[in-house]
Each structure stands twice: as C-alpha cells, then as structure tokens.
Motif scaffolding. Structure first.
Motif, PDB file in Angstrom:
ATOM      1  N   UNK A 400      68.587  79.037  34.552  1.00  0.00           N
ATOM      2  CA  UNK A 400      67.601  77.960  34.402  1.00  0.00           C
ATOM      3  C   UNK A 400      67.747  76.942  35.528  1.00  0.00           C
ATOM      4  N   UNK A 401      68.979  76.600  35.866  1.00  0.00           N
ATOM      5  CA  UNK A 401      69.220  75.672  36.974  1.00  0.00           C
ATOM      6  C   UNK A 401      68.692  76.250  38.277  1.00  0.00           C
ATOM      7  N   UNK A 402      68.903  77.549  38.495  1.00  0.00           N
ATOM      8  CA  UNK A 402      68.414  78.206  39.707  1.00  0.00           C
ATOM      9  C   UNK A 402      66.886  78.139  39.784  1.00  0.00           C
ATOM     10  N   UNK A 403      66.221  78.403  38.661  1.00  0.00           N
ATOM     11  CA  UNK A 403      64.755  78.364  38.647  1.00  0.00           C
ATOM     12  C   UNK A 403      64.240  76.967  38.976  1.00  0.00           C
ATOM     13  N   UNK A 404      64.907  75.950  38.463  1.00  0.00           N
ATOM     14  CA  UNK A 404      64.498  74.569  38.747  1.00  0.00           C
ATOM     15  C   UNK A 404      64.731  74.193  40.202  1.00  0.00           C
ATOM     16  N   UNK A 405      65.554  74.984  40.888  1.00  0.00           N
ATOM     17  CA  UNK A 405      65.832  74.751  42.305  1.00  0.00           C
ATOM     18  C   UNK A 405      65.168  75.812  43.173  1.00  0.00           C
ATOM     19  N   UNK A 406      64.035  76.342  42.673  1.00  0.00           N
ATOM     20  CA  UNK A 406      63.234  77.275  43.461  1.00  0.00           C
ATOM     21  C   UNK A 406      63.856  78.632  43.677  1.00  0.00           C
ATOM     22  N   UNK A 407      64.721  79.060  42.766  1.00  0.00           N
ATOM     23  CA  UNK A 407      65.348  80.374  42.887  1.00  0.00           C
ATOM     24  C   UNK A 407      66.605  80.376  43.726  1.00  0.00           C
ATOM     25  N   UNK A 408      67.149  79.211  44.036  1.00  0.00           N
ATOM     26  CA  UNK A 408      68.376  79.136  44.829  1.00  0.00           C
ATOM     27  C   UNK A 408      69.486  79.949  44.170  1.00  0.00           C
ATOM     28  N   UNK A 409      70.207  80.697  44.986  1.00  0.00           N
ATOM     29  CA  UNK A 409      71.309  81.490  44.447  1.00  0.00           C
ATOM     30  C   UNK A 409      72.480  80.568  44.123  1.00  0.00           C
ATOM     31  N   UNK A 410      72.945  80.626  42.878  1.00  0.00           N
ATOM     32  CA  UNK A 410      74.010  79.749  42.420  1.00  0.00           C
ATOM     33  C   UNK A 410      75.214  80.551  41.960  1.00  0.00           C
ATOM     34  N   UNK A 411      76.390  80.032  42.243  1.00  0.00           N
ATOM     35  CA  UNK A 411      77.616  80.662  41.772  1.00  0.00           C
ATOM     36  C   UNK A 411      77.723  80.486  40.256  1.00  0.00           C
ATOM     37  N   UNK A 412      78.328  81.460  39.612  1.00  0.00           N
ATOM     38  CA  UNK A 412      78.450  81.462  38.158  1.00  0.00           C
ATOM     39  C   UNK A 412      79.861  81.062  37.742  1.00  0.00           C
ATOM     40  N   UNK A 413      80.020  79.940  37.037  1.00  0.00           N
ATOM     41  CA  UNK A 413      81.339  79.620  36.506  1.00  0.00           C
ATOM     42  C   UNK A 413      81.722  80.640  35.441  1.00  0.00           C
ATOM     43  N   UNK A 414      83.002  80.957  35.328  1.00  0.00           N
ATOM     44  CA  UNK A 414      83.449  81.913  34.320  1.00  0.00           C
ATOM     45  C   UNK A 414      84.645  81.321  33.598  1.00  0.00           C
ATOM     46  N   UNK A 415      84.652  81.453  32.281  1.00  0.00           N
ATOM     47  CA  UNK A 415      85.704  80.861  31.464  1.00  0.00           C
ATOM     48  C   UNK A 415      86.808  81.848  31.133  1.00  0.00           C
ATOM     49  N   UNK A 416      86.815  82.975  31.819  1.00  0.00           N
ATOM     50  CA  UNK A 416      87.937  83.898  31.721  1.00  0.00           C
ATOM     51  C   UNK A 416      87.797  84.961  30.655  1.00  0.00           C
ATOM     52  N   UNK A 417      88.790  85.843  30.645  1.00  0.00           N
ATOM     53  CA  UNK A 417      88.841  86.916  29.668  1.00  0.00           C
ATOM     54  C   UNK A 417      89.428  86.411  28.352  1.00  0.00           C
ATOM     55  N   UNK A 418      89.106  87.114  27.281  1.00  0.00           N
ATOM     56  CA  UNK A 418      89.724  86.808  25.996  1.00  0.00           C
ATOM     57  C   UNK A 418      91.237  86.988  26.109  1.00  0.00           C
ATOM     58  N   UNK A 419      92.010  86.215  25.345  1.00  0.00           N
ATOM     59  CA  UNK A 419      93.465  86.267  25.484  1.00  0.00           C
ATOM     60  C   UNK A 419      94.090  87.588  25.057  1.00  0.00           C
ATOM     61  N   UNK A 420      93.436  88.313  24.139  1.00  0.00           N
ATOM     62  CA  UNK A 420      93.913  89.637  23.728  1.00  0.00           C
ATOM     63  C   UNK A 420      92.705  90.548  23.616  1.00  0.00           C
TER      64      UNK A 420
END
Length: 427
Positions: A400-420
C-alpha cells in the motif's frame, strides 16, 4: 474446565491421549463468527463457549442458536473472567491488533480472524506479546487450507515442482457480490467510510495461499493501485476513514529465496467470486500448477493434467440454510464449501464431532479450529502462528505504501522466523 477429550490420531500434528478442555470467549457475533461458533462449541477440546458483541442482542442470539455457555456484557468483562482461557476475535478487520495484544496481556490464548493488524507497530506488538507471555496466537487464514495451497504443498514436498521460482495469488471479490451488504450489516449508517478498506490491507487470502505452500517470504515490493471511478461514495477519499480510493491493486514481490510472487487484490472485477474468490498459480523448474475459476491444471514437461476434481470442495450446507439468514446471497457460497479430495489426509485427524458440521471457505474452517485447539492444549506452535501471520500480512501494508508512492520499490521489513518449528512443543 470440566470436560476432557480424546483426540483422534491422524496427521503428524495430532496427539494421543486424554487432555483437559479449555473455555473460549468469542468477541464479535456477526455473520462470520456464527459459523465458527458452531465448531468451537462442537470441538471436544473446548469446554464452554461465551460470546460478546457491541451491538445489542447479537451475542445473545448467537448463544441461543448454538446453546453456548452465555453472553458477556463487553470485551473487558470477558478478559476479566478467570474462567475463560482463550479469546476468539471476530471484530472489524482494522481493530484486531490492539484487541489481540490486550487479550494476550490478560493471560488469554488468542484466535484472530484476518488480517493480523493494520500497521507494522501493531504486528510487532503482537509478536512481542506472544514471545513474552508464551501464550498461543493463531490467525485463522483460510487460504492456508485452500485446496490449491494444500495441493501445492504436497507437490512441493514430493519434489515435483523442482524449484518454484514464481507464484501468483489472487483475491478477486467484486464489491457488488455481497460486500455492500456485509459492510451495511457491520457498519450501520456510516458503512461507506469503512467499505473503502484498502485492498492491500486485506492481503492474507492471496499471500497466505502462496506462502502457505512455499517456505519463503517477501523482501521487497512494487505495487500499482487503480483509482476507483464508480463515484458512489465507496473508495472516495472524501468519505473513506482510511483516505483510500484504490479499489484494485497489483503487487510484485521479490522473495527471500530469489523467486518472485505477484499478488492481485481486486474489488471491482468481472469475475464470479462465489465460484472461487481465491486462486493460485505456481511455476517450477520441473512442474507447474495453474487455476482459473472452474479449472485446475497440473503440468510438467511432458503433459498437462486436469486436476479439478481433486481440488473441488464438497458442499456442507444448502444455500438457503437458516444459519445463513444474515449472510448476503452472493456471499453464501463461501460458508457452505467443505473438504475437497485433496484434504482427505488432513481431515482424518479431525474430531468425530465435526462429522456433518458446518465448514466453509473451501474446507478450511474445521481444520483451522482444530489447529488452534491442539496448539493451545499441547503447547505447540500453530500453523499460522504470529511469525507466519506477519509474513502473510505485513507485505500488503508495505505494498500500500508503494502504491501511494507511484509504485516505488520498497524494502520489506521482516520480523524473523518462528522460534521453533510448527508442531514443536513450546514448553
């Protein structure tokens, strides 16, 4: 906590032996929750089911229909009740994040409908609360058990795809096909302000179906939004509580394994959503799988094979069943579809009490309820746990943020893998 239960052995995630049942409170008693209320009530792993709703009379009606344990006056009263062990959240889609955290912090396990939340901060708060409390959180994403996703998981496990380098997920649901009625039912006179909910803020039916089969996650995105032209006050920035006028959106994601994923979220589209609102395609170096509205094809380098019968779900209710009285006719197909042949191995582990019970969203409801109950009672990480839910939800928010910025390619934050790993005991 009076009722004990014995689970049937079945899939690798099943358990043997007698365990104590737990009690559950349902928050929200609208169109969707009634179908899950029946399954929570029937499951031998749940002793009592309570309900609450902000709209007067709805919780009491749900209690009467299914002979539930009772109604609570509000959410806070439910959290304060020490006899309730878990909370199931069926409220408006933009409200989930804070309610989930509040319930976890109150010492309750949580089952939540989609999406997980509507901001990075809310998603992070849920993961932090799960990590600190050690309680179960599960998002009930139906596409995890969509027959196409189950089929793709099986083919991937058998090595028949080779390397999957590209996948597509679509959630094609025109507003005219029941959504206007659903928003009126839940939103009252101001329903148009909420009916403009950004399509990419509701991405889990499409993303979850892809990532529910492929063990990867998004690392960047470029998204295009189509500005709505209907002019009826829906998807109008002057009316929308979200400031949104995108009705159709397409996002291209780079995946962590070097592949890519294209996601379509369409709300103005000439397509029979009642037939198959979520559909998927997977392309691998050795084999590929594609869906259209009524056809599903498996392909390798030698042939193309129609596997539609394997993917086709079996109905569990008639479209005029009294249980569907409050559901718009155009939405009812999603609430009557049961298991497909591809589900047979998974469905073998379901409790006997579910035989002949309501199902929905192509056979996913019963499997999701059973996953949650097992995770709570045995202390294992559920299928769509907090970390998986984040990877199904957060990419849409960044799109959604990318679309509001005209399709700008944005890096994706990641919150990591599950602990188990899924199914591994947490305690």
């Amino acid at each position: 906590m009076e009722r004990s239960c014995r689970y049937h052995s079945g899939s690798p995630s099943s358990v043997r032996g007698v365990i104590m049942a737990f009690s559950l409170g349902m928050v929200g008693a609208g169109q969707f929750s009634a179908h899950f209320a029946s399954l929570f009530h029937l499951h031998p792993g749940i002793s009592h089911v309570y309900a609450t709703d902000e709209i007067e009379g709805r919780a009491e009606k749900l209690v009467d229909i299914w002979s539930l344990a009772g109604a609570h006056p509000d959410f806070d009263a439910m959290l304060a009740d020490p006899s309730i062990d878990a909370i199931a959240i069926f409220t408006q889609r933009w409200t989930h994040g804070p309610l989930v955290v509040q319930a976890l912090r109150a010492g309750k396990h949580v089952f939540s409908t989609v999406p997980m939340a509507v901001s990075r901060e809310e998603i992070s708060s849920i993961i932090e609360a799960v990590r600190e409390t050690g309680l179960t959180y599960m998002m009930g994403e139906t596409s995890y058990y969509n027959p196409a996703t189950v089929f793709a998981r099986q083919k991937l496990a058998a090595g028949e795809f080779g390397r999957v380098f590209y996948a597509e997920g679509d959630y094609l649901h025109d507003m005219d096909l029941g959504f206007y009625d659903a928003y009126r039912f839940s939103g009252g006179e101001g329903w148009k302000a909420t009916a403009s909910y950004p399509p990419m803020w509701y991405p889990t039916h499409s993303i979850g179906g892809v990532l529910g089969a492929i063990p990867s996650h998004a690392v960047s995105v470029s998204c295009i939004g189509v500005h709505d032209e209907r002019g009826d006050g829906v998807f109008d920035t002057g009316v929308s509580m979200f400031g949104n006028d995108f009705s159709n959106m397409t996002a291209l994601f780079e995946l962590a394994d070097g592949g890519s994923m294209r996601i379509n979220e369409f709300r103005r589209v000439g397509y029979p959503a009642r037939t198959r609102e979520s559909r998927f395609r997977f392309f691998g170096t050795e084999g590929s799988f594609e869906q259209l509205a009524t056809t599903s094809i498996w392909q390798d380098k030698n042939e193309a094979k129609d596997v539609s019968e394997l993917i086709e779900s079996r109905p569990t209710l008639s479209l005029d069943d009294p249980l569907l009285a409050d559901v718009a006719p155009a939405l009812r197909a999603a609430f009557v579809s049961g298991h497909a042949p591809v589900h047979d191995e998974e469905a073998a582990r379901l409790p006997a009490e579910f035989k002949g019970a309501p199902n929905g969203h192509e056979g996913s409801h019963q499997l999701l309820v059973d996953d949650f109950v097992r995770a709570v009672e045995v202390g294992t990480l559920p299928t769509v746990n907090a970390w998986a839910a984040a990877r199904f939800t957060l990419p849409g928010l960044i799109a959604q943020e990318s679309a509001l910025r005209g399709g700008e390619r944005l890096a994706m934050p990641d919150l990591g893998d599950a602990p188990v790993p899924v199914g591994r005991p947490l305690r």
